[in-house]
Enzyme design. Sequence first.
Site, PDB file in Angstrom:
ATOM      1  N   LYS A  24       0.838  -1.215   0.000  1.00  0.00           N
ATOM      2  CA  LYS A  24       0.000   0.000   0.000  1.00  0.00           C
ATOM      3  C   LYS A  24       0.866   1.255   0.000  1.00  0.00           C
ATOM      4  CE  LYS A  24      -1.793   1.549   4.010  1.00  0.00           C
ATOM      5  NZ  LYS A  24      -1.440   2.965   4.284  1.00  0.00           N
ATOM      6  N   ASN A  25       1.870   1.277   0.882  1.00  0.00           N
ATOM      7  CA  ASN A  25       2.654   2.508   1.041  1.00  0.00           C
ATOM      8  C   ASN A  25       3.608   2.772  -0.117  1.00  0.00           C
ATOM      9  OD1 ASN A  25       1.334   3.045   3.371  1.00  0.00           O
ATOM     10  ND2 ASN A  25       3.036   2.577   4.741  1.00  0.00           N
ATOM     11  N   CYS A 118      -4.211  12.766  12.950  1.00  0.00           N
ATOM     12  CA  CYS A 118      -5.009  11.542  12.896  1.00  0.00           C
ATOM     13  C   CYS A 118      -4.856  10.838  14.227  1.00  0.00           C
ATOM     14  CB  CYS A 118      -4.584  10.668  11.733  1.00  0.00           C
ATOM     15  SG  CYS A 118      -2.966   9.972  11.976  1.00  0.00           S
ATOM     16  N   ARG A 123       1.020  14.625  12.796  1.00  0.00           N
ATOM     17  CA  ARG A 123       1.367  14.530  11.382  1.00  0.00           C
ATOM     18  C   ARG A 123       1.642  15.881  10.695  1.00  0.00           C
ATOM     19  NH1 ARG A 123      -0.470   9.001  10.112  1.00  0.00           N
ATOM     20  NH2 ARG A 123       1.161   9.163   8.568  1.00  0.00           N
ATOM     21  N   ASP A 306       4.841   0.842  12.043  1.00  0.00           N
ATOM     22  CA  ASP A 306       3.622   0.202  11.540  1.00  0.00           C
ATOM     23  C   ASP A 306       3.491  -1.262  11.986  1.00  0.00           C
ATOM     24  OD1 ASP A 306       2.886   2.534  10.343  1.00  0.00           O
ATOM     25  OD2 ASP A 306       3.246   1.898   8.284  1.00  0.00           O
ATOM     26  N   ARG A 398      -8.477  -0.577   5.035  1.00  0.00           N
ATOM     27  CA  ARG A 398      -7.631   0.424   4.375  1.00  0.00           C
ATOM     28  C   ARG A 398      -6.263  -0.136   4.014  1.00  0.00           C
ATOM     29  NH1 ARG A 398      -8.884   6.279   6.683  1.00  0.00           N
ATOM     30  NH2 ARG A 398      -7.530   6.701   4.940  1.00  0.00           N
TER      31      ARG A 398
END
Length: 421
Positions: A24-25, A118, A123, A306, A398
Site C-alpha cells: 500500500k505505502n 489523525c 502529522r 507500523d 484500508r
Amino acid sequence: MALDRYVITGKQRLEGRIRVSGAKNSSLPLLAATVLAEGTSTLLGIPELVDITHMIEVLKHLGCRVVRQDKAMHINAGGLEACEVDEGLMRQMRASNLILGPLLARYGRVKISRPGGCAIGSRPMDQHIKGLQLLGVKVKEKHGYIEAWTDHLQGADVYLDVPSVGATENIMMAAVLAKGITVLRNAAREPEIVDLQNLLNKMGAKVRGAGMDVLRIDGVERLHPAEHTVIPDRIEAGTHMIAAVMTEGDVVIENIVPEHLEPVIAKIRQAGAHVTLLDDSVRVQQWGRIRGVDLKTMPYPGFPTDMQPQFMAMLSCVEGTSIITETIFENRFQHVDELRRMGAQITVEGRTSVIRGVETLEGAFVEASDLRAGAALFLAALAAEDVTVLEKIDYIDRGYENLEQKYRQLGAKILRIHQEG
Ligand code: UD1
C-alpha cells in the site's frame, strides 16, 4: 459508510500458505508519480484497498483516466484539468498530500486542503514544505489550505530534520523535473523510497541513492510513461508472521523481499520463534510459548512503527515482560485499552509501554481506532480464548487486501458482519 465488524473464534491453529499483496505505502506514491508524465503508465500488483481507491479518486478528480484490468492499473495523465484537491478527498486519506510534488513539477501550481492530525499523532508537513521552498516553490497557507506555485523548479541542497517518508517522496517527485541537481540529505531509507526511485528512473528520471540517506537527483526536461510492478507489502507480511507465532501455527508467507523484513524477523527470532527464510517466502513455525523482548520503533532499517501494535498484541501473551518504546508517533498506543479488555496487562508512561505477558488473552468486544491498531486486535482475537467481536474493521480494510479470505484458507474462523451506518 459501512460499519462492518468481525466475529472471530480464537485458538485455531493457522496452517498453510498465504500470499502477500503489493505494498500500500508504495502504491500510493507510485500512483501519484504517474502524473509526472503525459501518456499511459501501467502499474502492476496495486492492491485493492480503500486507500488506493481514494488515491484513484484524487487522480480522476485531477483529470487522469484510470482503468483497472485484473492486476494491471493503467493511468493516463495526459489531460490533467485541475490542480486542486478539496477537503473532502483530503480528509479521506492523508497520503493525498503526495500529489504536491508531482503537480508542482508538471504544472507549477497546486492547492490542497491541509491534512489534519489523525488517531496516531499530529502529522506535520513542515519538512515537505521546507524542501519544496528550497526548490523555488512559494507556499501560502490560508483557511486550512496549502497553496503552492513556482515559475520553475530549481535543484537545491535539502536537509530534512527528520527522515520523513512522505517528505522524501514529495521532494523526489518535484526534483526530477527541476533544473539542475538536488541533493536530499537525511532522506528516509524505506524500501518504498527505492521502489519510487525505480519507477521514476524507468520514466526517464535520474535519481540515485534511494535506500541510503543521501539522494542525488539530476533534473531532466520531461518524463515518459512507464510500466512497473509494486514491491510486496512488508507490513502485511510481518502481520502474517505474528499470526503464525500467536496461533502456534505453521505458515509459509509467499511474495516477500527478505531484506525488507530484517528488523521484524530479528525481533521475532529473538522472542524465540522459528523462522526459515526461502527465496521469496518465509516459513514461520511455532510450538510452545515465546519470551518477551524489548523494542524501539525507528526509521528504516530500524523496527517499523507500523508493526508496533501487532508486536504488542503478540507480547501480551508471552513468557515474561517486554518494553516497547514508540519514537515515531506521539499517540500510537490507542490499542492498549482494547488489548486490556482482552486480558492484556500493559501500562503506558509517555512513549513507553510495559507489557507483562499473560497466559492467554480472552475474547471481548473491542474496537479498532486506526489501521494497525485494528490489525493488532485482529491478531489478538486469533489467539484469544472464545469469541471476539472486532468493531470498525473499515480501518483494517484500508491496508489489508482480502484479509478474511486469506485467513480462512489458513484455518481461521472469521465472520464479517456487514452493517450500513
Ligand atoms: C509513512 C507511512 C506510514 C508510516 C510512516 C512512518 C505512507 C503512506 N505512510 O507515513 O504508514 O507509519 O511513514 O514509517 O507511506 N514529520 C515531521 N514533519 C514532516 C513530516 C513528518 O515532523 O513534515 C514527522 C512525523 O510527525 C513523524 C515522523 O516524521 O513523527 C515520520 O513521519 P513520516 O515518515 O512523514 O510518515 P508518513 O510519510 O506520513
